[in-house]
Motif scaffolding. Structure first.
Motif, PDB file in Angstrom:
ATOM      1  N   SER A   1     105.146  -9.619  15.786  1.00  0.00           N
ATOM      2  CA  SER A   1     105.549  -8.923  14.662  1.00  0.00           C
ATOM      3  C   SER A   1     104.837  -7.865  14.287  1.00  0.00           C
ATOM      4  O   SER A   1     105.475  -6.862  14.065  1.00  0.00           O
ATOM      5  CB  SER A   1     105.701 -10.241  13.592  1.00  0.00           C
ATOM      6  OG  SER A   1     106.150  -9.512  12.390  1.00  0.00           O
ATOM      7  N   GLY A   2     103.259  -8.122  14.493  1.00  0.00           N
ATOM      8  CA  GLY A   2     102.560  -6.997  14.079  1.00  0.00           C
ATOM      9  C   GLY A   2     102.801  -5.817  15.028  1.00  0.00           C
ATOM     10  O   GLY A   2     102.523  -4.414  14.674  1.00  0.00           O
TER      11      GLY A   2
ATOM     12  N   VAL B   1     105.664  -3.472  13.936  1.00  0.00           N
ATOM     13  CA  VAL B   1     105.133  -2.538  12.908  1.00  0.00           C
ATOM     14  C   VAL B   1     104.358  -1.428  13.562  1.00  0.00           C
ATOM     15  O   VAL B   1     104.774  -0.286  12.997  1.00  0.00           O
ATOM     16  CB  VAL B   1     104.245  -3.405  11.976  1.00  0.00           C
ATOM     17  CG1 VAL B   1     103.899  -2.614  10.899  1.00  0.00           C
ATOM     18  CG2 VAL B   1     105.070  -4.569  11.104  1.00  0.00           C
TER      19      VAL B   1
ATOM     20  N   VAL C   1      96.241  -5.996  14.667  1.00  0.00           N
ATOM     21  CA  VAL C   1      97.078  -6.900  14.739  1.00  0.00           C
ATOM     22  C   VAL C   1      96.599  -8.299  15.333  1.00  0.00           C
ATOM     23  O   VAL C   1      97.189  -9.012  15.019  1.00  0.00           O
ATOM     24  CB  VAL C   1      98.160  -6.276  15.739  1.00  0.00           C
ATOM     25  CG1 VAL C   1      99.083  -7.082  16.468  1.00  0.00           C
ATOM     26  CG2 VAL C   1      98.847  -5.011  15.217  1.00  0.00           C
TER      27      VAL C   1
ATOM     28  N   VAL D   1     103.131 -12.672   7.396  1.00  0.00           N
ATOM     29  CA  VAL D   1     103.426 -12.030   8.716  1.00  0.00           C
ATOM     30  C   VAL D   1     104.891 -11.359   8.732  1.00  0.00           C
ATOM     31  O   VAL D   1     104.944 -10.135   8.485  1.00  0.00           O
ATOM     32  CB  VAL D   1     103.234 -13.124   9.810  1.00  0.00           C
ATOM     33  CG1 VAL D   1     103.463 -12.382  11.080  1.00  0.00           C
ATOM     34  CG2 VAL D   1     101.682 -13.529   9.769  1.00  0.00           C
ATOM     35  N   ASN D   2     105.858 -12.275   8.809  1.00  0.00           N
ATOM     36  CA  ASN D   2     107.004 -11.768   9.035  1.00  0.00           C
ATOM     37  C   ASN D   2     107.571 -11.191   7.759  1.00  0.00           C
ATOM     38  O   ASN D   2     108.083  -9.841   7.908  1.00  0.00           O
ATOM     39  CB  ASN D   2     108.056 -12.829   9.417  1.00  0.00           C
ATOM     40  CG  ASN D   2     107.659 -13.492  10.820  1.00  0.00           C
ATOM     41  OD1 ASN D   2     107.113 -12.920  11.653  1.00  0.00           O
ATOM     42  ND2 ASN D   2     108.484 -14.634  11.220  1.00  0.00           N
TER      43      ASN D   2
ATOM     44  N   ASP E   1     105.781  -7.538   7.434  1.00  0.00           N
ATOM     45  CA  ASP E   1     106.132  -6.664   8.333  1.00  0.00           C
ATOM     46  C   ASP E   1     107.483  -6.450   8.386  1.00  0.00           C
ATOM     47  O   ASP E   1     107.803  -4.990   8.579  1.00  0.00           O
ATOM     48  CB  ASP E   1     105.956  -7.466   9.921  1.00  0.00           C
ATOM     49  CG  ASP E   1     104.485  -7.808  10.244  1.00  0.00           C
ATOM     50  OD1 ASP E   1     103.528  -7.342   9.490  1.00  0.00           O
ATOM     51  OD2 ASP E   1     104.208  -8.683  11.083  1.00  0.00           O
TER      52      ASP E   1
ATOM     53  N   TYR F   1     113.713 -10.803  15.115  1.00  0.00           N
ATOM     54  CA  TYR F   1     113.751 -11.403  13.812  1.00  0.00           C
ATOM     55  C   TYR F   1     114.954 -12.090  13.365  1.00  0.00           C
ATOM     56  O   TYR F   1     114.697 -13.111  12.613  1.00  0.00           O
ATOM     57  CB  TYR F   1     113.543 -10.054  12.642  1.00  0.00           C
ATOM     58  CG  TYR F   1     112.281  -9.630  12.599  1.00  0.00           C
ATOM     59  CD1 TYR F   1     111.165 -10.474  12.120  1.00  0.00           C
ATOM     60  CD2 TYR F   1     111.892  -8.348  12.877  1.00  0.00           C
ATOM     61  CE1 TYR F   1     109.818  -9.765  11.681  1.00  0.00           C
ATOM     62  CE2 TYR F   1     110.614  -7.848  12.707  1.00  0.00           C
ATOM     63  CZ  TYR F   1     109.598  -8.666  12.306  1.00  0.00           C
ATOM     64  OH  TYR F   1     108.378  -8.137  12.095  1.00  0.00           O
TER      65      TYR F   1
END
Length: 315
Positions: free
Chosen positions: A115-116, A119, A151, A209-210, A213, A255
């Motif tokens: 996820s990072g 981004v 990250v 996190v999610n 992000d 996602y």
């Protein structure tokens, strides 16, 4: 009888992974599908790493992030699929107590790290489109290294309490996990204690996190779209937006199953158990397969390097 069962299951030395409950008769056929996915993920991500390493023109921030994504995909699929295939092929269902929580940590750590990375890729697209003349001065190698370090550190630290908390709960009812790997929500549900702190921290970690992000990715793409619409010609707009398509596909592949999986576990009570498990498998196994395919198909530099490699071998 109740006391005896409690004694047997308190602090078990192993958990039992059931694979996909309700679809046991199809395990062999399902294993072929998952084995094929694993082979594609391994070959695809190693190919991405090889091409970026051997092609000097790809030594830039976007491709460094792509390599990081490929490494995380390899770790994620290898953390899950070998044990899953051993369940399907050899009926090897036992997993050590500590190994289960180690697997849990790596799954959630890598998912958080991916996820990072998405981004970071969104930041790369934002700088490339909104500040093209300053791209090389903004995303220098030291800056990219700091982004990568941030990250990794965030992913490794935010999820660390999940397995630590889960390993402290007493498991005195059953040690059977109705899944082919150890996910946090599935394992915590087996505990015979008030596990609200684990649930609350799980939600907090997911938001940190999610949630954040997705907010930053959305913010980046709002700025990107505004910059694209300011371009003078339709062709320029389409060409510029085309540089974001691969990243957008990867975002959707990551996602959408993740959100559906999380909501289904927390909200739905009437969904069949095997459907829960299959969605969970899609969540963690589809991105490692799709990511190298998406970037291989959509990135001309990778296509050209791969084509030259095969032509050279054929000659």
């Amino acid at each position: 009888m109740s006391d005896s069962n409690t004694t047997d299951f308190t602090n078990p030395s192993t958990f039992i992974l059931l694979g996909i409950p309700g679809l046991e008769v199809a395990h062999v056929w399902i294993s072929i599908f998952f084995c094929t996915m694993y082979v594609i993920a391994i070959l695809g991500n190693f190919t991405i790493l090889f091409i970026v390493k051997t092609e000097p023109s790809l030594h830039g921030p976007m491709y460094y992030f792509l390599c990081m994504l490929a490494v995380s995909d390899l770790v994620l699929s290898t953390s899950i699929l070998p044990k899953m295939l051993s369940i399907f092929w050899f009926n090897s269902r036992e997993i050590d107590f500590s190994a289960c929580f180690t697997q849990m940590y790596f799954i959630h750590f890598i998912l958080g790290m991916e996820s990072g990375i998405l981004v970071a890729m969104a930041l790369d697209r934002y700088v490339a489109i909104c500040h093209p003349l300053r791209y090389c001065t903004i995303l220098t190698n030291p800056v990219v290294a700091k982004i990568v370090l941030a990250v990794v550190l965030r992913g490794s630290t935010v999820v660390l309490p999940l397995p630590i908390l889960a390993s402290q709960w007493p498991y005195c009812t059953t040690n059977i996990i109705p899944q082919p790997y150890c996910m946090h929500m599935t394992v915590v549900k087996l505990a015979c204690a008030d596990t609200r702190i684990s649930s609350y921290y799980g939600l907090f970690a997911q938001f940190c996190v999610n949630g954040l992000d997705m907010f930053f990715i959305t913010l980046s793409y709002i700025q990107i779209l505004m910059a694209i619409f300011r371009l003078p010609t339709k062709d320029a707009q389409v060409k510029t937006f085309g540089t974001c398509i691969s990243h957008l596909f990867v975002i959707l592949a990551f996602y959408i199953p993740g959100l559906f999986f999380s909501l289904m576990y927390r909200v739905s009570q009437n969904v069949p158990g095997h459907f829960h498990v299959l969605i969970g498998n899609v969540y963690v196994l589809i991105p490692p397969v799709l990511n190298p395919i998406i970037y291989g198909v959509r990135t001309k530099q990778i296509q050209d390097r791969l084509l030259r490699l095969f032509i050279h071998k054929g000659a």
